[in-house]
Design a protein around this motif. Structure first.
Motif, PDB file in Angstrom:
ATOM      1  N   MET A   1      -6.888 -13.986  -4.963  1.00  0.00           N
ATOM      2  CA  MET A   1      -5.973 -12.909  -4.589  1.00  0.00           C
ATOM      3  C   MET A   1      -6.581 -12.134  -3.428  1.00  0.00           C
ATOM      4  O   MET A   1      -7.771 -11.859  -3.416  1.00  0.00           O
ATOM      5  CB  MET A   1      -5.756 -11.957  -5.780  1.00  0.00           C
ATOM      6  CG  MET A   1      -5.439 -12.650  -7.078  1.00  0.00           C
ATOM      7  SD  MET A   1      -5.519 -11.545  -8.514  1.00  0.00           S
ATOM      8  CE  MET A   1      -4.041 -10.583  -8.295  1.00  0.00           C
ATOM      9  N   GLU A   2      -5.727 -11.774  -2.448  1.00  0.00           N
ATOM     10  CA  GLU A   2      -6.209 -11.040  -1.286  1.00  0.00           C
ATOM     11  C   GLU A   2      -5.191 -10.000  -0.846  1.00  0.00           C
ATOM     12  O   GLU A   2      -3.979 -10.198  -0.979  1.00  0.00           O
ATOM     13  CB  GLU A   2      -6.450 -11.979  -0.085  1.00  0.00           C
ATOM     14  CG  GLU A   2      -7.510 -13.031  -0.294  1.00  0.00           C
ATOM     15  CD  GLU A   2      -7.715 -13.880   0.955  1.00  0.00           C
ATOM     16  OE1 GLU A   2      -7.007 -13.662   1.968  1.00  0.00           O
ATOM     17  OE2 GLU A   2      -8.572 -14.766   0.922  1.00  0.00           O
ATOM     18  N   LEU A   3      -5.705  -8.892  -0.305  1.00  0.00           N
ATOM     19  CA  LEU A   3      -4.873  -7.911   0.387  1.00  0.00           C
ATOM     20  C   LEU A   3      -5.652  -7.368   1.572  1.00  0.00           C
ATOM     21  O   LEU A   3      -6.826  -6.997   1.433  1.00  0.00           O
ATOM     22  CB  LEU A   3      -4.460  -6.774  -0.546  1.00  0.00           C
ATOM     23  CG  LEU A   3      -3.540  -5.706   0.062  1.00  0.00           C
ATOM     24  CD1 LEU A   3      -2.526  -5.192  -0.968  1.00  0.00           C
ATOM     25  CD2 LEU A   3      -4.318  -4.535   0.653  1.00  0.00           C
ATOM     26  N   ASP A   4      -5.006  -7.372   2.739  1.00  0.00           N
ATOM     27  CA  ASP A   4      -5.576  -6.815   3.972  1.00  0.00           C
ATOM     28  C   ASP A   4      -4.735  -5.635   4.425  1.00  0.00           C
ATOM     29  O   ASP A   4      -3.501  -5.647   4.302  1.00  0.00           O
ATOM     30  CB  ASP A   4      -5.596  -7.852   5.096  1.00  0.00           C
ATOM     31  CG  ASP A   4      -6.513  -9.022   4.807  1.00  0.00           C
ATOM     32  OD1 ASP A   4      -7.377  -8.912   3.925  1.00  0.00           O
ATOM     33  OD2 ASP A   4      -6.347 -10.069   5.483  1.00  0.00           O
ATOM     34  N   LEU A   5      -5.391  -4.624   4.950  1.00  0.00           N
ATOM     35  CA  LEU A   5      -4.728  -3.461   5.529  1.00  0.00           C
ATOM     36  C   LEU A   5      -5.062  -3.412   7.008  1.00  0.00           C
ATOM     37  O   LEU A   5      -6.244  -3.317   7.377  1.00  0.00           O
ATOM     38  CB  LEU A   5      -5.193  -2.179   4.835  1.00  0.00           C
ATOM     39  CG  LEU A   5      -4.746  -0.855   5.453  1.00  0.00           C
ATOM     40  CD1 LEU A   5      -3.226  -0.730   5.443  1.00  0.00           C
ATOM     41  CD2 LEU A   5      -5.402   0.327   4.747  1.00  0.00           C
ATOM     42  N   ASN A   6      -4.046  -3.520   7.849  1.00  0.00           N
ATOM     43  CA  ASN A   6      -4.229  -3.520   9.301  1.00  0.00           C
ATOM     44  C   ASN A   6      -5.281  -4.540   9.739  1.00  0.00           C
ATOM     45  O   ASN A   6      -6.111  -4.285  10.610  1.00  0.00           O
ATOM     46  CB  ASN A   6      -4.603  -2.116   9.797  1.00  0.00           C
ATOM     47  CG  ASN A   6      -3.510  -1.101   9.505  1.00  0.00           C
ATOM     48  OD1 ASN A   6      -2.320  -1.403   9.607  1.00  0.00           O
ATOM     49  ND2 ASN A   6      -3.904   0.104   9.125  1.00  0.00           N
ATOM     50  N   GLY A   7      -5.255  -5.705   9.086  1.00  0.00           N
ATOM     51  CA  GLY A   7      -6.150  -6.797   9.432  1.00  0.00           C
ATOM     52  C   GLY A   7      -7.524  -6.742   8.805  1.00  0.00           C
ATOM     53  O   GLY A   7      -8.314  -7.673   8.965  1.00  0.00           O
TER      54      GLY A   7
ATOM     55  N   LEU B   1       0.438  -4.359   5.919  1.00  0.00           N
ATOM     56  CA  LEU B   1      -0.205  -5.011   4.786  1.00  0.00           C
ATOM     57  C   LEU B   1       0.052  -6.509   4.807  1.00  0.00           C
ATOM     58  O   LEU B   1       1.144  -6.959   5.168  1.00  0.00           O
ATOM     59  CB  LEU B   1       0.326  -4.448   3.463  1.00  0.00           C
ATOM     60  CG  LEU B   1      -0.044  -3.013   3.102  1.00  0.00           C
ATOM     61  CD1 LEU B   1       0.782  -2.552   1.912  1.00  0.00           C
ATOM     62  CD2 LEU B   1      -1.532  -2.906   2.799  1.00  0.00           C
ATOM     63  N   ARG B   2      -0.967  -7.263   4.411  1.00  0.00           N
ATOM     64  CA  ARG B   2      -0.812  -8.700   4.152  1.00  0.00           C
ATOM     65  C   ARG B   2      -1.361  -8.964   2.757  1.00  0.00           C
ATOM     66  O   ARG B   2      -2.482  -8.575   2.443  1.00  0.00           O
ATOM     67  CB  ARG B   2      -1.585  -9.550   5.161  1.00  0.00           C
ATOM     68  CG  ARG B   2      -1.419 -11.069   4.931  1.00  0.00           C
ATOM     69  CD  ARG B   2      -2.438 -11.881   5.714  1.00  0.00           C
ATOM     70  NE  ARG B   2      -3.779 -11.745   5.147  1.00  0.00           N
ATOM     71  CZ  ARG B   2      -4.272 -12.531   4.175  1.00  0.00           C
ATOM     72  NH1 ARG B   2      -3.546 -13.506   3.661  1.00  0.00           N
ATOM     73  NH2 ARG B   2      -5.506 -12.345   3.727  1.00  0.00           N
ATOM     74  N   LEU B   3      -0.560  -9.632   1.928  1.00  0.00           N
ATOM     75  CA  LEU B   3      -0.977  -9.947   0.567  1.00  0.00           C
ATOM     76  C   LEU B   3      -0.780 -11.433   0.312  1.00  0.00           C
ATOM     77  O   LEU B   3       0.165 -12.039   0.830  1.00  0.00           O
ATOM     78  CB  LEU B   3      -0.144  -9.190  -0.473  1.00  0.00           C
ATOM     79  CG  LEU B   3      -0.108  -7.666  -0.472  1.00  0.00           C
ATOM     80  CD1 LEU B   3       0.878  -7.112   0.548  1.00  0.00           C
ATOM     81  CD2 LEU B   3       0.269  -7.165  -1.864  1.00  0.00           C
TER      82      LEU B   3
ATOM     83  N   GLN C   1       4.083  -6.510   5.038  1.00  0.00           N
ATOM     84  CA  GLN C   1       4.894  -5.294   4.957  1.00  0.00           C
ATOM     85  C   GLN C   1       4.417  -4.236   5.931  1.00  0.00           C
ATOM     86  O   GLN C   1       3.204  -4.033   6.100  1.00  0.00           O
ATOM     87  CB  GLN C   1       4.841  -4.734   3.526  1.00  0.00           C
ATOM     88  CG  GLN C   1       5.499  -5.619   2.500  1.00  0.00           C
ATOM     89  CD  GLN C   1       4.692  -5.767   1.229  1.00  0.00           C
ATOM     90  OE1 GLN C   1       3.738  -5.037   1.002  1.00  0.00           O
ATOM     91  NE2 GLN C   1       5.054  -6.752   0.418  1.00  0.00           N
ATOM     92  N   LYS C   2       5.380  -3.567   6.521  1.00  0.00           N
ATOM     93  CA  LYS C   2       5.101  -2.379   7.336  1.00  0.00           C
ATOM     94  C   LYS C   2       5.409  -1.144   6.507  1.00  0.00           C
ATOM     95  O   LYS C   2       6.399  -1.118   5.755  1.00  0.00           O
ATOM     96  CB  LYS C   2       5.939  -2.392   8.612  1.00  0.00           C
ATOM     97  CG  LYS C   2       5.698  -1.196   9.514  1.00  0.00           C
ATOM     98  CD  LYS C   2       6.576  -1.259  10.763  1.00  0.00           C
ATOM     99  CE  LYS C   2       6.350  -0.054  11.667  1.00  0.00           C
ATOM    100  NZ  LYS C   2       7.213  -0.121  12.885  1.00  0.00           N
ATOM    101  N   VAL C   3       4.583  -0.126   6.641  1.00  0.00           N
ATOM    102  CA  VAL C   3       4.803   1.136   5.948  1.00  0.00           C
ATOM    103  C   VAL C   3       5.577   2.064   6.876  1.00  0.00           C
ATOM    104  O   VAL C   3       5.223   2.217   8.064  1.00  0.00           O
ATOM    105  CB  VAL C   3       3.480   1.774   5.516  1.00  0.00           C
ATOM    106  CG1 VAL C   3       3.721   3.086   4.783  1.00  0.00           C
ATOM    107  CG2 VAL C   3       2.674   0.806   4.639  1.00  0.00           C
ATOM    108  N   ALA C   4       6.639   2.664   6.364  1.00  0.00           N
ATOM    109  CA  ALA C   4       7.499   3.514   7.189  1.00  0.00           C
ATOM    110  C   ALA C   4       7.937   4.727   6.371  1.00  0.00           C
ATOM    111  O   ALA C   4       7.873   4.728   5.133  1.00  0.00           O
ATOM    112  CB  ALA C   4       8.722   2.744   7.672  1.00  0.00           C
TER     113      ALA C   4
END
Length: 280
Positions: A199-205, A263-265, A275-278
């Motif tokens: 499992m992985e999650l990246d924030l802004n790369g 985000l990249r999951l 996903q983009k946060v808005a």
């Protein structure tokens, strides 16, 4: 098989992913990926269809959540010991359950919207279970007989809503867009061992979460059986099973999402979300 739902919000159609990774339309065979269409008998009939006989979905078509008709969206808290420790919690002696509002479910690449008053928006990469056959008082040994498949979930959480004031988890987990699912509903036969998925999650790369379903405290069979002791689960219901360490609340200092973040999951075998946060 890998199933999808494609199209504009509120007008999604069922589909599948062929061997070449192309999206194919299934709407001539089923109305949607919901209810009886998720049963073992229905999925077996769909598996027998030659994907080459199905129309291609236009490239770039939006993907919705790969399951419809969800009435119970159940989540499991503190189901990874290392995540519990980073948030100052302890592993409970039995699964800790809470609900997310079913109408927070969105597609895998839809924007995450910051609701008014939110100040501590957080991320959680998770494996989720989709129910295919009604589950009530199910034994662990038979749990997989009630599972249509697995999906990637981002259990988006607003920590101030969740833990401050009256401290109700439902409040911090249920705002619109707080339940991205997909891109695929993957049938169990496609997964060699659901308890050994990276499992992985990246924030802004940049990496934030790295984990594996092998470290879940309560596994998939246990969770389906346990939840079904208290709640009758219907086809299309979702159980999201907890998150590994690396959430924003657990960082020092804490880190929370802001407008413009990306985000990249991914969960091994279940595809990726972006996903983009808005602002809402």
């Amino acid at each position: 098989m890998k199933f999808i739902r494609h199209g504009a919000v509120g007008a999604e159609k069922p589909g599948l992913v062929d061997a070449a990774g192309r999206h194919r339309d299934l709407s001539a065979h089923i109305d949607d990926l919901s209810g009886a269409a998720l049963s073992k008998a229905s999925l077996a009939k769909l598996a027998a269809i030659d994907p080459e006989s199905l129309p291609l979905v236009a490239e770039g078509t939006r993907l919705g959540a790969p399951v419809a008709g969800t009435r119970n969206f159940i989540a499991v808290g503190m189901n990874y010991a290392d995540h519990a420790a980073e948030t100052g919690g302890t592993v409970p002696p039995e699964p800790l359950l809470f609900s997310k509002a079913p109408n927070c479910i969105v597609g895998p690449n839809d924007d995450i919207l910051i609701p008014p008053g939110a100040t501590k928006l957080d991320w959680e990469v998770e494996l989720a279970i989709v129910i295919g056959e009604t589950a009530w008082q199910v034994e662990e040994a038979g749990a997989f007989d009630h599972i249509a498949g697995f999906v990637l979930c981002n259990d988006v959480s607003e920590r101030a809503f969740q833990m401050e004031g009256t401290g109700q988890w439902l409040k911090g987990k249920s705002a619109p867009t707080f339940g991205p699912l997909g891109p695929w509903l993957v049938t169990p036969d496609e997964i060699t061992d659901v308890q050994k998925l990276a499992m992985e999650l990246d924030l802004n790369g940049a990496p934030r979460q790295r984990g594996n379903t092998a470290t879940m405290v309560f596994g998939v069979r246990t969770l389906v059986s346990y939840v079904s002791r208290f709640i009758k689960l219907d086809p299309g219901d979702v159980i999201t099973t907890g998150t590994p360490p690396g959430v924003g609340m657990g960082r020092k200092p804490p880190e929370f999402l802001k407008a413009g973040d990306m985000l990249r999951l991914t969960v091994e075998g279940l595809g990726e979300q972006h996903q983009k946060v808005a602002l809402y």
